[in-house]
Enzyme design. Structure first.
Site, short mmCIF file in Angstrom:
data_model
loop_
_atom_site.label_atom_id
_atom_site.label_comp_id
_atom_site.label_asym_id
_atom_site.label_seq_id
_atom_site.Cartn_x
_atom_site.Cartn_y
_atom_site.Cartn_z
CB SER A 13 36.52 33.59 65.96
OG SER A 13 37.76 34.12 66.37
CG ASN A 14 38.44 35.21 71.17
OD1 ASN A 14 38.36 34.21 71.87
ND2 ASN A 14 39.57 35.65 70.67
CB ILE A 94 39.35 51.73 76.16
CG1 ILE A 94 38.93 50.39 75.53
CG2 ILE A 94 38.23 52.31 77.01
CD1 ILE A 94 37.76 50.45 74.59
CG HIS A 110 47.50 41.04 73.36
ND1 HIS A 110 47.23 41.86 72.29
CD2 HIS A 110 48.83 40.78 73.30
CE1 HIS A 110 48.35 42.09 71.62
NE2 HIS A 110 49.34 41.44 72.21
#
EC number: 2.1.2.2
Length: 188
Positions: A13-14, A94, A110
């Site tokens: 969604s983001n 990462i 976040h």
């Protein structure tokens, strides 16, 4: 045009919110080169297809090591001349190969007011904590979990009568405003 790649692991969604901001011209001079996902059945793939965004599906288990996985991603990113990586619900840390290739050029969002409630289920952690506020944070990515330099935060109230689902919606709304705003300021 600044070329960005968006990494997502779930619903996306983001990811879609950022793409829609680019398509509408609210995020100017940005091109979304591709969606990178680590799950072949992630719903973010459907969202990318809806917007004609190329998709790279790379599951880490297909590679001998995390280094091999990240080196493969770096080669794809370099082929597309990507300048920035935008993490939007990417549920992996990462590692050094990706960080070295895109130092200072990886952003994450976040769903908490970092440094509180790092990691998974941050909204649930805030909901059950007794806190009266929570929010969302955009930060640079480093080698830790949600430990990079904070760029910007937005907050919302946790009301006594909020359900966890209502709180999730409040935080999601903040994210949909905050992330494009930060991208517009930082990604140049």
């Amino acid at each position: 045009m600044v070329k960005i790649a968006i990494f997502a692991s779930g619903s996306g969604s983001n990811f879609e919110n950022i793409v829609e901001h680019v398509e509408s011209g609210k995020l100017e001079n940005i091109e979304v080169t591709a969606l990178y996902t680590d799950h072949q059945n992630a719903f973010c793939i459907d969202r990318a297809k809806k917007h004609d965004i190329p998709v790279y599906i790379n599951e880490p288990k297909q590679f001998d090591s995390k280094a091999a996985y990240e080196q493969h991603l770096v080669s794809l990113l370099n082929e597309d001349k990507v300048e920035w990586i935008i993490l939007a619900g990417y549920m992996r840390l990462i590692g050094p190969d990706l960080l070295a290739s895109f130092e200072g050029k990886i952003l994450n969002i976040h769903p908490s007011l970092l440094p509180k409630y790092k990691g998974i289920d941050a909204i649930g952690q805030a909901y059950h904590s007794g806190d009266t506020i929570t929010g969302s944070t955009v930060h640079y990515v480093d080698c830790g979990m949600d430990t990079g330099e904070i760029i910007e935060q937005r907050q919302c109230d946790i009301r006594p009568d909020d359900s966890k689902e209502q709180l999730e919606e409040k935080v999601k709304k903040l994210e949909y405003e905050l992330y494009p705003s930060v991208i517009a300021k930082i990604v140049k």
